[in-house]
Design a protein around this motif. Structure first.
Motif, PDB file in Angstrom:
ATOM      1  N   ILE A 163    -101.930  89.283  48.396  1.00  0.00           N
ATOM      2  CA  ILE A 163    -101.900  88.119  47.501  1.00  0.00           C
ATOM      3  C   ILE A 163    -100.478  87.944  46.962  1.00  0.00           C
ATOM      4  O   ILE A 163     -99.923  86.846  46.939  1.00  0.00           O
ATOM      5  N   ALA A 164     -99.894  89.074  46.558  1.00  0.00           N
ATOM      6  CA  ALA A 164     -98.512  89.005  46.071  1.00  0.00           C
ATOM      7  C   ALA A 164     -97.576  88.546  47.174  1.00  0.00           C
ATOM      8  O   ALA A 164     -96.662  87.743  46.939  1.00  0.00           O
ATOM      9  N   GLN A 165     -97.816  89.045  48.383  1.00  0.00           N
ATOM     10  CA  GLN A 165     -96.941  88.647  49.496  1.00  0.00           C
ATOM     11  C   GLN A 165     -97.051  87.150  49.761  1.00  0.00           C
ATOM     12  O   GLN A 165     -96.053  86.498  50.091  1.00  0.00           O
ATOM     13  N   ALA A 166     -98.282  86.611  49.623  1.00  0.00           N
ATOM     14  CA  ALA A 166     -98.432  85.165  49.781  1.00  0.00           C
ATOM     15  C   ALA A 166     -97.563  84.456  48.758  1.00  0.00           C
ATOM     16  O   ALA A 166     -96.936  83.428  49.050  1.00  0.00           O
ATOM     17  N   GLY A 167     -97.487  85.032  47.549  1.00  0.00           N
ATOM     18  CA  GLY A 167     -96.632  84.465  46.515  1.00  0.00           C
ATOM     19  C   GLY A 167     -95.176  84.448  46.948  1.00  0.00           C
ATOM     20  O   GLY A 167     -94.491  83.443  46.794  1.00  0.00           O
ATOM     21  N   TYR A 168     -94.708  85.566  47.533  1.00  0.00           N
ATOM     22  CA  TYR A 168     -93.315  85.606  47.969  1.00  0.00           C
ATOM     23  C   TYR A 168     -93.053  84.518  49.007  1.00  0.00           C
ATOM     24  O   TYR A 168     -92.018  83.868  49.005  1.00  0.00           O
ATOM     25  N   MET A 169     -94.019  84.349  49.930  1.00  0.00           N
ATOM     26  CA  MET A 169     -93.775  83.361  50.983  1.00  0.00           C
ATOM     27  C   MET A 169     -93.786  81.948  50.416  1.00  0.00           C
ATOM     28  O   MET A 169     -93.037  81.082  50.875  1.00  0.00           O
ATOM     29  N   LEU A 170     -94.624  81.723  49.400  1.00  0.00           N
ATOM     30  CA  LEU A 170     -94.622  80.400  48.774  1.00  0.00           C
ATOM     31  C   LEU A 170     -93.254  80.088  48.166  1.00  0.00           C
ATOM     32  O   LEU A 170     -92.846  78.930  48.100  1.00  0.00           O
ATOM     33  N   VAL A 171     -92.551  81.130  47.733  1.00  0.00           N
ATOM     34  CA  VAL A 171     -91.209  80.924  47.161  1.00  0.00           C
ATOM     35  C   VAL A 171     -90.343  80.130  48.115  1.00  0.00           C
ATOM     36  O   VAL A 171     -89.649  79.182  47.727  1.00  0.00           O
ATOM     37  N   GLY A 172     -90.412  80.492  49.407  1.00  0.00           N
ATOM     38  CA  GLY A 172     -89.601  79.796  50.387  1.00  0.00           C
ATOM     39  C   GLY A 172     -90.037  78.351  50.564  1.00  0.00           C
ATOM     40  O   GLY A 172     -89.221  77.461  50.806  1.00  0.00           O
ATOM     41  N   ILE A 173     -91.350  78.102  50.453  1.00  0.00           N
ATOM     42  CA  ILE A 173     -91.835  76.721  50.590  1.00  0.00           C
ATOM     43  C   ILE A 173     -91.352  75.888  49.415  1.00  0.00           C
ATOM     44  O   ILE A 173     -91.003  74.714  49.564  1.00  0.00           O
ATOM     45  N   ILE A 174     -91.305  76.515  48.235  1.00  0.00           N
ATOM     46  CA  ILE A 174     -90.868  75.769  47.048  1.00  0.00           C
ATOM     47  C   ILE A 174     -89.411  75.347  47.174  1.00  0.00           C
ATOM     48  O   ILE A 174     -89.015  74.294  46.675  1.00  0.00           O
ATOM     49  N   ALA A 175     -88.617  76.160  47.882  1.00  0.00           N
ATOM     50  CA  ALA A 175     -87.221  75.761  48.088  1.00  0.00           C
ATOM     51  C   ALA A 175     -87.164  74.440  48.853  1.00  0.00           C
ATOM     52  O   ALA A 175     -86.240  73.650  48.670  1.00  0.00           O
ATOM     53  N   ALA A 176     -88.154  74.193  49.730  1.00  0.00           N
ATOM     54  CA  ALA A 176     -88.305  72.915  50.426  1.00  0.00           C
ATOM     55  C   ALA A 176     -87.029  72.452  51.115  1.00  0.00           C
ATOM     56  O   ALA A 176     -86.651  71.301  51.046  1.00  0.00           O
ATOM     57  N   ASP A 177     -86.337  73.352  51.773  1.00  0.00           N
ATOM     58  CA  ASP A 177     -85.196  72.963  52.591  1.00  0.00           C
ATOM     59  C   ASP A 177     -85.158  73.907  53.800  1.00  0.00           C
ATOM     60  O   ASP A 177     -85.929  74.869  53.859  1.00  0.00           O
ATOM     61  N   PRO A 178     -84.296  73.633  54.781  1.00  0.00           N
ATOM     62  CA  PRO A 178     -84.258  74.514  55.962  1.00  0.00           C
ATOM     63  C   PRO A 178     -84.034  75.974  55.602  1.00  0.00           C
ATOM     64  O   PRO A 178     -84.612  76.860  56.232  1.00  0.00           O
ATOM     65  N   ALA A 179     -83.215  76.223  54.573  1.00  0.00           N
ATOM     66  CA  ALA A 179     -82.964  77.628  54.208  1.00  0.00           C
ATOM     67  C   ALA A 179     -84.253  78.314  53.760  1.00  0.00           C
ATOM     68  O   ALA A 179     -84.526  79.450  54.124  1.00  0.00           O
ATOM     69  N   GLY A 180     -85.069  77.574  52.975  1.00  0.00           N
ATOM     70  CA  GLY A 180     -86.318  78.149  52.510  1.00  0.00           C
ATOM     71  C   GLY A 180     -87.284  78.358  53.656  1.00  0.00           C
ATOM     72  O   GLY A 180     -87.956  79.386  53.759  1.00  0.00           O
ATOM     73  N   MET A 181     -87.347  77.373  54.546  1.00  0.00           N
ATOM     74  CA  MET A 181     -88.245  77.458  55.690  1.00  0.00           C
ATOM     75  C   MET A 181     -87.876  78.643  56.570  1.00  0.00           C
ATOM     76  O   MET A 181     -88.719  79.412  57.026  1.00  0.00           O
ATOM     77  N   LYS A 182     -86.562  78.793  56.769  1.00  0.00           N
ATOM     78  CA  LYS A 182     -86.079  79.918  57.558  1.00  0.00           C
ATOM     79  C   LYS A 182     -86.468  81.240  56.898  1.00  0.00           C
ATOM     80  O   LYS A 182     -86.913  82.174  57.557  1.00  0.00           O
ATOM     81  N   ALA A 183     -86.339  81.272  55.557  1.00  0.00           N
ATOM     82  CA  ALA A 183     -86.676  82.499  54.841  1.00  0.00           C
ATOM     83  C   ALA A 183     -88.150  82.834  55.013  1.00  0.00           C
ATOM     84  O   ALA A 183     -88.514  83.995  55.193  1.00  0.00           O
ATOM     85  N   VAL A 184     -89.019  81.807  54.967  1.00  0.00           N
ATOM     86  CA  VAL A 184     -90.453  82.058  55.131  1.00  0.00           C
ATOM     87  C   VAL A 184     -90.717  82.648  56.508  1.00  0.00           C
ATOM     88  O   VAL A 184     -91.460  83.627  56.660  1.00  0.00           O
ATOM     89  N   MET A 185     -90.101  82.056  57.535  1.00  0.00           N
ATOM     90  CA  MET A 185     -90.340  82.554  58.892  1.00  0.00           C
ATOM     91  C   MET A 185     -89.829  83.976  59.038  1.00  0.00           C
ATOM     92  O   MET A 185     -90.472  84.836  59.645  1.00  0.00           O
ATOM     93  N   PHE A 186     -88.661  84.222  58.470  1.00  0.00           N
ATOM     94  CA  PHE A 186     -88.078  85.560  58.518  1.00  0.00           C
ATOM     95  C   PHE A 186     -89.014  86.558  57.844  1.00  0.00           C
ATOM     96  O   PHE A 186     -89.350  87.605  58.384  1.00  0.00           O
ATOM     97  N   TYR A 187     -89.473  86.171  56.667  1.00  0.00           N
ATOM     98  CA  TYR A 187     -90.306  87.093  55.890  1.00  0.00           C
ATOM     99  C   TYR A 187     -91.647  87.327  56.581  1.00  0.00           C
ATOM    100  O   TYR A 187     -92.134  88.452  56.641  1.00  0.00           O
TER     101      TYR A 187
END
Lengths: 486, 510
Positions: free
Chosen positions: A312-336
């Motif tokens: 559940i916490a990890q889902a929270g971390y991944m949502l962080v990248g979605i909130i950034a809402a830019d390619p950098a965030g998207m890349k971070a989500v995929m990386f994570y």
């Protein structure tokens, strides 16, 4: 009809059918490990082949390149195979291969219906791949259901265990409710905009009316159930604990990543204009996940249950990248998400050995693992530390990518919450380490098969390699994120 | 030697030893120890070579290496040492080698112990030679987990259980680093526009000079760094992990933790806090000076009341860190030089203390001032070690402790006269608890209970020899240390001039 675009899906479907046929052809008493072996080899081969399918950056001025773009669509824009989809499909296949590697013994010793396990795992994988490519709500829904229904059955696969049956029923009921909510949301979106295609939905001004907003909210709630985002997380602990361990692993790494993949596409393609509505909601839920997921994980006495809360916490971390809402965030989500696959594969491989041979995964049963199987104890520790984000494991680089992306968008407070909570999470991850290294050893030693050994070694090496040298994965995710929708 | 990657070799020596140990049989205990000792000797010899061949007249970063590492984050595998980091590196390798010898007689799972010890030393080494902030953070966080595992397996339970001590240590340090990470991320994003971002600390310092960081931002970011580095340096009120942690930890961990790991806090404050965020440092300096005073007086006062030797030294190290903080807070070249030199001095003496305590505890299983007595009769060499460390601790001229403390007082007197006087009076407390402790355990009538315990010899003498040479050598030739540190702190001069008139918290109390 460009069938080449869906070659991956066709291939996986064939593998699933092959598993069913093999199960019927093989004599009753014979081991079903051979099916797993065939699947592992074919999927690995396809995984490597998929590296050749990536496309470079497109030049929008070049008409020939833009014409080639049409080849990546299937069925008039319902289905898109871009680098983003390819990346996620590769990740799902990787997760499945790692799971198959360590599941062989577990399936043989614990489950009654073995051939079906392999077949259903393939249909679940197929569902995930459909989710990664779907560019309209109906296709997305089909992928989601294909994946989830396969998991309902797989969750109850431990026929003689009450926990497993309870988990399956619980998952089925809550999953169906969430499906209903999502379907209703889709119908509202369709009612507001007159289309179910992402590209057309995003152009419709009617989305801003209450009908459209209600629809979006319900679609998101459907996703939140799948991602076990607080407050839609109640099913996760029981299901994680009750399901057979390889399935728990697939739920944690595959199902979650597939949900994220589809949700990112829906949010960024269909609803980008409504960011002012979903961004604040998402950031609050994301903080709630990071805080309460980690806090609730502290009090658990069963490692699988602890990992459910940690997920559940990890889902929270991944949502962080979605909130950034830019390619950098998207890349971070995929990386994570990728490094989360490696970490989970390692941890659950260990747990499946412990569960198959000791019957339970409570902290008590983990005691003395450092002596009975030193390699497994080391793998477990490293995998858990990767989830906590301690270098030199991959989790550190992953969290750095996530939080730099979100701080760049002005959400410094989320970075505070994230970093503090991930340091707190070290506490309960270390409790497992403590049980393994300090707990009394009963003198037994665990048998670890070659394929399990391969799974744990591969996942740990990947965790450490990405942690020390993230360049390779970072480049691939950069490509996938920057060519999103091309 | 021009192109020889000296620092990489120093870093890789313990790492390759750890990797090699994975393939050595757990029963071949002697080869396990010898491999570690050899690796650390290589690292120490190379470091000593670097120390003496460093060109002080040129100054700045030397022995540089640079390999692009993660392009999209702007991370380089960049190493280098200057007059500030080279003494710290030397300290690390000295204590690392001494720690290997102090752990020689560990019988419980020695292979795992040495693997973790090597990872720990490699992590600390990396922080001091990194020129890149990412590599610095990576190495810094690497050390936390091996320490936890070492404490819970090989630690000792006395006043607090070792599990408690280990967890407390870990959580304190990680929480501190969480705030530090937020500060670092903010710093990284603020310094350059996208596409040009870098973790290079010199580039960040240059960005600060070019005015990338506003004053408010510097104040905010420095505070976050202060939380992280301060808790690592056991700054009041984040100090309580230190005595408990040292008490629970095995000897080698106590030595490395008190000797070098703690110093990462002070080093980070200078390297990152002062060089990159000078206005922030100036703003918070009075607060740091105030907390430093509390560290010096309060911890020394508590040390008076302790009976467990490890607690005495634990609180004494908190007290000594107060001097380091005071030297930093005075923000002039002399006082900062004193702070750096004092970190080295305290590192050597506390490591020697813990090595000696470890030796005595291993034989007698006693650590209490009340029970140990007259050890000088049975263990004259160990007593020598205790005396050397104790005298250095209270700043006897001729030993390593005198010059640094003196420099700190000289440097900080102009800035904070009241605090400097109070800090000097703190020496009285230090003398009181150190002398009382030494008198009780070393001297007095012979106690026949300890007659059958051997004095240190052979390998057990090695920590005493290694650290003793440094202790006396740098004491007799203080210029060796002070010259090196001075060449490093000279670069601060223009920077400190620039911030001389910047505003400070509490109106810059004196």
């Amino acid at each position: 009809m460009n069938f080449a675009a869906i070659s991956t899906e066709i291939f996986i479907l064939c593998l699933g059918l092959f598993a069913i046929v093999m199960d019927l052809v093989l004599p009753e008493q014979e081991s079903r490990k051979s099916i797993g072996g065939v699947l592992i080899f074919s999927l690995t081969g396809w995984f490597l082949y998929m590296f050749t399918l990536y496309n470079g950056q497109l030049d929008p001025m070049d008409p020939a390149a833009m014409a080639a773009l049409a080849d990546r669509f299937f069925y008039q824009g319902l289905y898109l195979v871009d680098n983003y989809a390819l990346f996620f499909k590769q990740m799902f296949i990787l997760a499945t291969v790692l799971t198959l590697l360590f599941a062989a013994d577990y399936v043989q010793s614990v489950l009654r219906y073995r051939g079906e396990f392999y077949a259903l795992l393939m249909t679940a994988l197929l569902g995930m791949c459909v989710l990664a490519s779907a560019t309209d709500f109906l296709t997305m829904f089909i992928g989601l259901e294909l994946m989830t229904i396969s998991f309902y059955i797989l969750t109850g696969a431990r026929m003689n265990s009450k926990d497993s049956s309870e988990a399956a029923v619980k998952y089925l009921i809550i999953g169906s409710v969430s499906t209903a909510v999502m379907l209703y949301g889709i119908s509202l979106v369709y009612g507001a905009t007159g289309s179910i295609q992402f590209f057309e939905v995003c152009r419709s001004p009617h989305l801003f009316f209450p009908l459209g907003i209600a629809g979006i909210t319900m679609v998101l709630i459907g996703f939140f159930f799948k991602l076990s985002v607080i407050p839609f997380h109640m099913w996760a602990p029981d299901v994680y604990q009750g399901a057979p361990t390889p399935i728990t692993a697939m739920l944690a790494m595959g199902s979650k990543a597939a949900g994220i993949a589809a949700m990112m596409r829906a949010l960024f393609v269909a609803f980008p204009m409504l960011g002012i509505y979903w961004l604040p909601m998402l950031s609050v839920l994301c903080a709630a996940c990071m805080i309460f997921g980690n806090i609730m994980a502290m009090r658990q006495r069963d490692v699988k249950r602890m990992l459910a809360y940690s997920s559940i916490a990890q889902a929270g971390y991944m949502l962080v990248g979605i909130i950034a809402a830019d390619p950098a965030g998207m890349k971070a989500v995929m990386f994570y998400a990728t490094l989360y696959v490696f970490a989970n594969a390692g941890a659950f491989a260990v747990l499946s050995v412990v569960e198959a041979q000791k019957g339970s995964t409570s902290y008590r049963h983990m005691a003395g693992l450092a002596q009975s199987a030193p390699v497994l104890a080391a793998v477990m520790t490293i995998s858990l530390l990767s989830m906590a984000g301690i270098p030199p494991t991959a989790g550190f680089a992953g969290k750095l990518y996530l939080f730099t992306a979100v701080v760049d968008q002005g959400y410094l407070w989320l970075a505070f919450v994230g970093f503090v909570m991930s340091m707190i999470s070290v506490y309960y991850y270390l409790l497992v380490a403590k049980a393994m290294y300090l707990g009394a050893w009963d003198g037994s030693s665990l048998a670890v098969s070659g394929s399990t050994r391969a799974a744990v070694v591969l996942s740990v090496l990947a965790t450490l390699l990405v942690g020390v040298w993230p360049e390779g994965l970072a480049e691939l995710t950069n490509l996938a994120a920057s060519t999103f929708l091309q | 030697m021009e192109n020889f990657p000296l620092l990489t070799t120093v870093l890789l020596a313990p790492i390759s030893a750890a990797l090699l140990l994975c393939f050595v049989s757990a029963r071949a205990v002697q080869s396990v120890r010898v491999i570690c000792a050899a690796a650390m000797t290589v690292a120490l010899v190379l470091t000593v070579y670097a120390f003496f061949s460093y060109d002080m007249s040129v100054g700045g970063m030397q022995f540089m290496e640079d390999v692009p590492w993660i392009t999209d984050l702007g991370v380089h595998y960049a190493l280098g040492v200057d007059g500030i980091s080279l003494p710290m590196l030397l300290l690390t390798e000295l204590i690392g080698l001494a720690a290997v010898f102090s752990s020689w007689s560990i019988e419980k799972r020695p292979k795992e112990f040495y693997i973790l010890l090597m990872i720990l030393i490699a992590g600390v080494t990396g922080t001091f030679i990194a020129r890149d902030l990412f590599i610095f953070l990576l190495c810094y966080e690497v050390v936390v987990i091996p320490i936890y595992i070492m404490v819970i397996i090989w630690g000792s339970t006395k006043r607090v259980s070792k599990e408690y001590a280990g967890m407390k240590l870990t959580i304190y340090l990680l929480m501190g680093s969480a705030f530090m990470l937020v500060g670092v991320v903010a710093l990284y994003l603020q310094a350059f526009p996208p596409e040009m971002r870098t973790f290079d600390m010199q580039a960040l310092a240059a960005a600060a000079q070019a005015g990338s960081f506003s004053e408010e931002f510097q104040i905010f970011a420095f505070f976050l760094l202060l939380l992280g580095f301060g808790s690592l340096l056991s700054m009041f009120p984040f100090h309580s992990w230190s005595p408990d942690g040292y008490a629970g930890a095995p000897t080698a961990v106590s030595m490395i933790h008190a000797g070098v790991l703690k110093k990462i806090g002070g080093y980070g404050l200078i390297r990152l806090g002062l060089l990159v965020l000078p206005l922030g440092a100036k703003f918070w300096a009075p607060l740091i000076a105030g907390l430093a005073m509390i560290n010096v007086m309060y911890a020394a006062y508590i040390a008076l009341a302790q009976h467990d030797l490890k607690y005495v030294i634990g609180y004494s190290s908190v007290s000594h860190m107060g001097y380091v903080l005071l030297g930093f807070a005075a923000l002039n070249v002399v006082s900062v030089s004193g702070a750096v030199a004092n970190m080295v001095a305290h590192g050597v003496m506390s490591a020697l203390f813990f090595a000696m305590i470890g030796y005595v505890y291993e034989r007698t299983h006693l650590r209490s001032v009340r029970e140990l007595r007259g050890l000088a009769h049975q263990m004259p060499r160990v007593a020598t070690g205790f005396m050397l460390a104790g005298m250095a601790s209270l700043g006897l001229p001729g030993l390593i402790g005198f010059m640094p403390e003196f420099t700190i007082f000289v440097g900080s007197f102009s800035e904070y006269p009241v605090f400097a006087v109070l800090a000097i009076s703190g020496i009285i407390f230090t003398a009181l608890y150190t002398l009382r402790m030494l008198a009780r355990i070393l001297f007095g009538p012979r106690d026949s209970r300890f007659d059958h315990f051997e004095d240190a010899r052979g390998v057990a003498m090695m920590p005493l020899i290694i650290l003793g040479i440094a202790l006396v050598g740098f004491g007799i030739f203080p210029q060796l240390l002070m010259g090196m540190v001075g060449s490093g702190t000279e670069q601060l001069l223009p920077l400190l001039d620039r911030i001389a008139d910047a505003p400070a918290v509490l109106g810059g109390i004196r």
